[in-house]
Structure formats: structure tokens, C-alpha cells
Motif scaffolding. Structure first.
Motif, PDB file in Angstrom:
ATOM      1  N   LYS A 378      10.596 -32.341  24.144  1.00 38.14           N
ATOM      2  CA  LYS A 378      11.186 -33.099  25.108  1.00 38.14           C
ATOM      3  C   LYS A 378      11.172 -32.690  26.046  1.00 38.14           C
ATOM      4  CE  LYS A 378      14.338 -28.940  24.772  1.00 38.14           C
ATOM      5  NZ  LYS A 378      15.023 -27.483  24.424  1.00 38.14           N
ATOM      6  N   SER A 380      12.062 -32.897  30.986  1.00 38.99           N
ATOM      7  CA  SER A 380      12.730 -32.857  31.639  1.00 38.99           C
ATOM      8  C   SER A 380      13.022 -34.168  31.914  1.00 38.99           C
ATOM      9  CB  SER A 380      12.771 -32.227  32.294  1.00 38.99           C
ATOM     10  OG  SER A 380      11.933 -32.562  33.608  1.00 38.99           O
ATOM     11  N   TYR A 430      17.471 -32.504  28.719  1.00 30.99           N
ATOM     12  CA  TYR A 430      15.995 -32.698  28.916  1.00 30.99           C
ATOM     13  C   TYR A 430      16.037 -34.012  28.149  1.00 30.99           C
ATOM     14  CZ  TYR A 430      14.182 -28.218  29.478  1.00 30.99           C
ATOM     15  OH  TYR A 430      13.491 -27.143  29.745  1.00 30.99           O
TER      16      TYR A 430
END
Ligand code: NBG
Length: 826
Positions: A378, A380, A430
Motif C-alpha cells: 500500500k 500513502s 492508501y
């Protein structure tokens, strides 16, 4: 296989394969390329001279291959992988070219041994573990099966750290594998692309009056291609591994120079080059986030620009791109490719959204390699916006169309939409890279039958509901060349004699060994070869660790990354239990064992590092105790890598594949051990399930909960402390640990480990403990019946052919890549 014969007038020094030609080329290269006289040349000098000699012979094949693929406009698979663990090249290339014996002879003529020169090679450690090694096995198989392929990745200047052991603790040392140069690669300064970073986007009208987007990056960096030939085994095809190295762009130094800021320009140049400087060890969620994103983007963008360049040079339109290229995403690390191809098509080539999206989705296929939540990448949103603002816009737009489609099909299920979204909005926002990969690909596969089923049922369940037809399984495989021929030549010679030659290129032919598994007259030789490999490993272990082990004892081996889910500490609990059993009952009838461990822990993974310390601490006590002398030994082989692996697999009697069911996506070490005649003790996890089916349940030591049982136990509230309370053997083992028997009385050292086991035990060691111990008893009894063990060992080898990477690559070619062989003629 060797093409022998005397050197004739017509045999060129740069391509001839005879002993004479190789000998002359070796001396030539020593003088003209390495710049040394025989009188002063070191082994390293000779290794390099030999590597250049072999590379000359490869170049010929490689250029012919490129030319043929181009003329025939062959469809090509591009394997995008942030990691490769190809292992040392020299032996592998000699094998592929069929000039091992001639080269050995040529090297003898200069008074050296080929094996010593092979040892000189530094290993390109451009990966963390199984995923990178798998990529290397697939490149080997693609070339051997004559399929046009390019492996794209990053040329890290520092590969995976080297592991030193200091007082039982892992210490990381930087790996400067390029220190002595890399004779196999060719730098291609003319194959370089620029990538942007940061900045902002602008809207403008093109000359048709359409709104277009332009990305104005804050800085640009160049990726320069470094190529390595990947020759097929016994064929003329030679494919390409193309790795990108980051360099500063000239244009970007200019402004600073003019402004007189020489130092600033140099600083920025150095910063640019930092991007491909180091491979990040996995399992470290927070380090170097930004740099990792940039690394991924660098190699993905350069690779896609390179494909588009090659395609357009062939004179066909962009609409034909998916006919010419198919791109496999090796896990989510290169998933940004989906957005990058869109960007290139929209912003650089002026395509409309629908056609660009259609083309993109017909180009990519995605392989998932893990169910562990922490490994599903993931990024941000803030980081994305700062670094790749245009890509974020594209991802948001893809998401909008995608979620519209979801809402159309499932109008009243907002929860589903939220779960599927490319953006995780449960907390700080994310980008979910696995979702991007799924949405942008026409195929999604797992790497073992169980793994694929669990993917469809858990991590990617909603995508499976949406597009079941995109899901398929491709159970992993390994290269029989590297993990058979190269690692274990004596065993391979025996296999060829008994089962017939040809199995190295067609591993199913190992089956021909099966009828011989009952011929006792072969057993002594089978065992002699194993013993020889064990002796060699024992010498290596003594050299590396100072610990003397008995080659006649059972070599019980676990080598792989150190991770709680892989449960090296379950193995240790068995050692402790066995140790204390022998102490209690010195007459206990058990086969002497040498427990061998190897593997790296991610530098930031405290528990994994503590497990390494635990192995050493238990080893220290056991190895010193006269009461178990000649019966138990524990060793940790430092710095496990491909080179070390090639020594270890052939020496194993028992292969430990003991992860908690449902955790290991596939595993490939399990296959490498079995190919070398080790028997497996394992759970029903990853590819173990299929290995057991192939070799037969009676030739596999099974224990532990199934993944369904694991889920059920967890649902009903698993309480590890109950297992501890109810099982005296387990209790004793854990108490010994907690009481400081293995830590000089220090009760604090292993406290975190013990506490975690008793209170949480995420990987259910305590639940599987008794089953494991019982199974180890069965192993012990089986091992003491040498003939029966030998027969099982032979049957494992005879039935492991399905796990050749050739079989897997054929499946990929048929079912995903639609790729045909292209024969290259000399
Ligand atoms: C690893 C899995 C292994 C598997 C290899 C190759 C990652 C993310 N995954 O089980 O843990 O064998 O991939 O598929 O490295």
C-alpha cells in the motif's frame, strides 16, 4: 554434448568451442581484456578471463536471437520483477553451451581447476528469496523452451545484505557484488530513458481541440540498460535480462552549472544515482518508502518505454501492441505499470481513454506471491501525490470507472464497493497496489493450488466474485539445470545412466527412474553419492563455523528466509525436546542427527533475529554437551544464498517444510530438496500438498493442522496456553527455554519469544507441536531402515518432474501468454 575437436585454421578464437579454441581465448582475454600476464594472474583474473571467453560465445547466440525475433516479429513476454536471484553465471552458461568438459580441460592447461574459478564468482544477490529465484528459474526455462522473453528489473549496486554471525546474532554487511566488475553484463548507453518525479500536472488543448494533460515533473532521472544473456540449455536461443541503473540526466545538471552551482549539481547527480543503489530487504514496512516507490517506478517506466520503442520500430501501430507483447507482473512491486502504460498512451501517444484502457488490460497479467497482509503493498496517497502526481490522477480515474462498473453489477452493495476500491479509505488514505494489478490485468494467478484457492477465498475474494474467469493457478517450479546438473553432478550422472539422458530438458523423464527404485543393487551408489555431498557440506560447515559434524548422521535441514510463519522455532522446540529426552534416557534408540539451518532475517524484524540467536544458543549447549556427543549437532550456515544453496540441497536427508498451513504461498526449496533425494517433513501448505500427491503419501512425512482446521481453531478462539498446560513434553521444552538453560541463565533473552508463544502464538506452533514430534519419530524409524529410506528417496526424485520450471513456463505460455517457440539456427 560437448563439441570437441582440434583447433582448425577456421575456428575463430571468439566462437570456437574446442579445447584448443577455449584455451587460446582464455589466454587472449587474460592478456587483452583483463590486462595480466599468466605469471602474475590471480584466480580472480583467470575467472574474469574465462567469463569473457564464455560471454563471447554467448554474444553470438544472443545477437542472432535478437535478429530472428525481430525478423519474425515474434510475440514476446516481458517479465517485470523488482528482484532476480540468478546465482553465479559461469557454471550455468557452460552447461547451457554444452562446453563444461572442454572448458575444464582448457583450464587445466593453464594449471588451474575449473571448480576453483567457478567459486571466484560473486553472486548477484538482487532479490530477497523465493520470488526472485523463481524469476531466474523462469528466465532459464523460457530460453530453454525457445520462447522470446525479456526479464526486466533493477541493477542494484548493493544486493541483499551479506549475513555475518556475531555471538549468535545476525549482523548485516553491505554486499558489493560489483566490486570486481561484472563480466557478464553489457552496459547499453544508447538504451536509456528518462523518468519524471514530483512536480505538477497541467491541462492544455491539443491541435484537435481536445483537453490533454501534461505532467511537468520537478526532476528527471535516467535509467540505463545493463544486459545479461540468458542462454537456453541445449538450444541456440539466448534471451535477455535487462536491468536498469539510475543515472543523472545531463539536462538537469545544466541549469545549476550555468548558475555556478557546481556542488548542487553534483549533489543532485549523486542523489539520482542513489535510486538503484540498494535492494531493500522485505518485511520492513516503513524504511525507505519513497525510495522504494521511485525504484519501482524507474524500472517499470524504462521497461514500458523500451517495449514501446521496440514495438514502434517494427513499423506496426500501437493498437497491435498487445499482440506483440504480454507483460507479467511479478507480485505487486511493478503494479504501477498499469498506470504508467496508461500515462504513456494518453499523454505521450495521444490515445483516447477507452482505447488506452482496453489496450492496457489486454497487456498485463498478475501473479500474486503471498497472502500475508503486510506484504500486500500500500502506498500513502500523500506520498503518491508528491512523487507521481499524474499517476495518482490516472489511478483515481481508473477507480471511478471501475467502481461505476461494480455499482452497476451490484447496485445495493456499498460495502463491496468500499472493499474493492483502489483506494483504502478506512484510515489515512492508501493506494492498494494489488487492486490496481487486478483491475489492470486479464489474468490473475497464484503459485500453488492451495494458494490460488485461498486467494480466491480470502485476500482477493471480491475480485474473484467479480471476474472468476481471470483467476488461474500456476504451481511454481524450479530449474532442473541449476538445482540438478549444476548442484549435484554425480547424482545427475547416475540418473542419466539409470533413467536415461534427456531429463534435464524434460524432467518428466525422471519417471523412468521409478522402476529402478526397487533394485537394491543401485542403493549403495545412491547412498555413496549422498554421503559424498554430506561430506562436502560438513567440510564447508567446519570451515565457516568451526563446528565438526558427522556425515553419517541424518542431515535434517531447514534453509529459507527466517520468518515466524515458516516456524524455524518449531524445529528448535523439537531439538530441545529430543535433547532432553536423550539426557533423561541415554539409551534412547534414535538416529544421530545434524540439524542444519540457514537463512536471513529482515534487518528490522526483531523476532526473526531472535530466532537466529535461539538457534545458535541451543546449538551452543547441545554441541558442547558430552551426553549427546555423536548424537546431536546444531549448525547455522551463515549467509544463505544461491551459491550456498547449491551445496546444501544435495546434502540433505530430510527437508523441513513446516510452515503453518495456509501461510506459505508455495515454497520452492521443498522442490529443490526433493529433486536432490531428500524426504520431506511438512504440513499441508503451499506446494507441499501437490508434492505429496506426486511422490505419494507413503514417501512424505505429513503432520499438522490443515488450513481449514487452522481457520476453524482461530474462529473458535485458539488458546496456546492450553496446549502448554496439557502437554508435559511441550511444557518442559518451553520451560527450559524460559528458565535460561540456553542463555547462561538469562531469563530475559528469549522472554519475548516465549511470551508470544504462550499468549498469542499467531502461527500455532503449540497446536502443531505434538503432531510434529510424533512425525519426527516416524522419520527416525524410517531413516534407520536404510534400504527403505533409499527407495523412498529414489521415488521422490523419480516423481518430482512435475515441479520443473519448464512445465510451469509451458503452462504460462499456453494459458496466459499465448507464446509459441521460435527456433534460432546457428
Ligand atoms: C514468495 C512466497 C513463497 C513462494 C515464492 C515464489 C514473496 C512475496 N513470496 O512461498 O513466500 O514460493 O514467493 O512464488 O516473496
Amino acid at each position: 554434448m560437448d563439441e570437441t575437436g582440434p583447433l582448425t585454421e577456421h575456428e575463430p578464437t571468439r566462437t570456437g568451442l574446442s579445447v584448443d579454441a577455449l584455451h587460446r581465448a582464455l589466454l587472449d582475454n587474460l592478456f587483452y581484456v583483463v590486462g595480466r600476464f599468466p605469471a602474475v594472474a590471480t584466480r580472480q583474473d583467470y575467472y574474469r578471463a574465462l567469463a569473457f571467453t564464455v560471454r563471447d560465445r554467448l554474444l553470438h547466440r544472443w545477437l542472432r536471437t535478437v535478429q530472428t525475433y525481430k525478423e519474425e516479429r515474434s510475440r514476446t513476454v516481458c517479465y517485470l520483477s523488482a528482484e532476480y536471484l540468478p546465482g553465479p553465471q559461469l557454471g550455468h552458461n557452460l552447461l547451457a553451451l554444452g562446453i563444461f568438459d572442454n572448458t575444464r580441460e582448457a583450464v587445466r592447461r593453464v594449471g588451474l581447476e575449473l571448480d576453483d574459478l567457478i567459486e571466484e564468482e560473486a553472486e548477484p544477490g538482487l532479490g530477497n528469496g523465493g520470488l526472485g529465484r523463481l524469476a531466474a528459474c523462469y528466465l532459464d526455462s523460457l530460453a530453454t523452451l525457445q520462447r522470446p522473453a525479456i526479464g526486466y528489473g533493477l541493477r542494484y549496486e548493493f544486493g541483499i545484505f551479506r549475513q555475518r554471525i556475531d555471538n549468535g546474532w545476525q549482523v548485516e554487511v553491505s554486499d558489493s557484488w560489483l566490486r570486481d566488475g561484472n563480466p557478464w553484463e553489457l552496459r547499453r548507453p544508447h538504451i536509456a530513458f528518462e523518468i519524471g518525479l514530483g512536480g505538477h500536472t497541467e491541462r492544455y488543448l491539443d491541435h484537435h481541440g481536445h483537453t490533454r494533460v501534461r505532467w511537468v515533473p520537478g526532476e528527471t532521472i535516467r535509467g540505463v540498460a545493463h544486459d545479461t544473456a540468458i542462454p537456453g540449455y541445449g538450444v541456440f536461443n539466448s534471451n535477455l535480462l535487462r536491468l536498469w541503473a539510475a543515472e543523472a540526466t545531463e539536462s538537469f545538471d545544466f541549469g545549476s552549472f550555468n548558475a555556478g552551482d557546481y556542488q548542487g549539481a553534483v549533489r543532485r547527480k549523486i542523489r539520482s544515482e542513489t535510486i538503484s543503489r540498494v535492494l531493500y530487504p522485505n518485511d520492513e514496512p516503513e524504511t525507505g518508502k519513497r525510495l522504494r516507490l521511485i525504484q519501482g517506478y524507474l524500472f517499470v517506466s524504462c521497461s514500458l518505454q523500451d517495449m514501446l520503442r521496440i514495438h514502434l520500430a517494427g513499423g506496426e501501430g500501437l493498437d497491435r501492441f498487445p499482440q506483440r507483447f504480454v507483460v507479467q507482473l511479478n507480485d505487486t512491486h511493478p503494479a504501477i505499470a498499469v498506470a504508467e502504460l496508461m500515462r504513456l498512451l494518453l499523454d505521450k501517444h495521444g490515445m483516447e481513454w477507452e482505447s488506452a484502457w482496453d489496450l492496457t488490460r489486454r497487456t498485463f497479467a498478475y501473479t500474486n506471491h503471498t497472502l500475508l497482509p503486510e506484504a500486500l503493498e500500500k502506498w500513502s496517497l500523500t506520498l503518491f501525490e508528491e512523487t507521481l502526481p499524474r499517476h495518482l490522477e490516472i489511478i483515481l480515474e481508473i477507480n471511478q470507472y471501475f467502481l461505476d462498473e461494480v455499482r452497476m453489477r451490484f447496485p445495493h452493495d456499498e460495502a463491496l464497493t468500499t472493499r474493492l476500491s483502489l483506494i483504502d479509505e478506512t484510515g489515512p488514505r492508501y493506494v492498494r497496489m494489488a487492486h490496481l494489478a487486478c483491475v489492470g490485468s486479464f489474468s490473475i494467478n497464484g503459485v500453488a493450488r492451495l494458494h490460488t484457492a485461498l486467494l480466491a477465498d480470502t485476500v482477493l475474494r471480491d475480485f474473484h466474485t467479480l471476474w472468476p474467469e481471470r483467476f488461474n493457478n500456476k504451481t511454481n517450479g524450479i530449474s532442473p539445470r541449476r538445482f540438478g546438473n549444476l548442484s549435484n553432478p554425480d547424482l545427475c550422472a547416475l540418473l542419466s545412466r539409470v533413467a536415461g539422458p534427456g531429463w534435464a530438458a524434460d524432467a518428466e523423464r525422471l519417471r523412468l527412474l521409478e522402476p529402478h527404485a526397487h533394485r537394491r543393487e543401485i542403493y549403495p551408489e545412491w547412498r555413496r553419492i549422498k554421503l559424498e555431498r554430506k561430506r562436502a557440506l560438513a567440510r564447508y560447515v567446519a570451515d565457516q563455523t568451526g563446528i565438526v559434524v558427522d556425515p553419517e548422521s541424518m542431515f535434517d535441514i531447514q534453509v529459507k528466509r527466517i520468518h515466524e510463519y515458516k516456524r524455524q522455532h518449531l524445529n528448535v522446540l523439537h531439538i530441545i525436546a529430543l535433547y532432553s529426552r536423550i539426557k533423561m534416557d541415554p539409551t534412547l534408540d534414535a538416529a544421530p542427527r545434524t540439524f542444519v539451518f540457514g537463512g536471513k532475517a529482515a534487518p528490522g524484524y526483531k523476532m526473526a533475529k531472535l530466532i537466529i540467536k535461539l538457534i545458535h544458543s541451543v546449538g551452543e549447549v547441545v554441541n558442547r554437551d558430552p551426553a549427546v556427543r555423536d548424537r546431536l549437532r546444531v549448525v547455522f550456515v551463515p549467509d544463505f544464498n544461491v551459491k550456498v544453496a547449491q551445496r546444501i540441497y544435495p546434502a540433505a536427508d530430510l527437508s523441513e517444510q513446516i510452515s503453518l498451513a495456509g501461510m506459505e504461498a508455495s515454497g520452492t526449496g521443498n522442490m529443490k530438496f526433493a529433486l536432490n533425494g531428500a524426504l520431506t517433513i511438512g504440513t499441508l501448505d503451499g506446494a507441499n500438498v501437490e508434492i505429496r500427491e506426486e511422490v505419494g503419501a507413503e514417501n512424505f512425512f505429513l503432520f499438522g493442522l490443515t488450513s481449514a482446521e487452522v481457520q476453524a481453531r482461530k474462529r473458535s478462539g485458539y488458546c496456546p496456553y492450553d496446549c502448554y498446560r496439557e502437554n508435559p513434553v511441550l511444557r518442559e521444552a518451553i520451560d527450559l527455554l524460559a528458565d535460561g538453560l540456553f542463555s547462561h541463565g538469562d531469563r530475559a533473552l528469549f522472554r519475548p519469544l516465549v511470551d508470544h508463544l504462550l499468549q498469542q502464538d499467531d502461527y500455532m506452533l503449540l497446536a502443531d507441536f505434538q503432531s510434529y514430534i510424533d512425525c519426527q519419530d516416524r522419520v527416525d524409524r524410517a531413516f534407520r531402515d536404510a534400504d527403505s529410506w533409499t527407495r523412498m528417496s529414489m521415488l521422490n526424485v523419480a516423481r518430482i518432474g512435475r515441479f520443473s520450471s519448464d512445465r510451469v513456463v509451458q503452462e504460462y505460455c499456453r494459458e496466459i501468454w499465448r507464446l509459441e517457440p521460435v527456433t534460432i539456427r546457428p
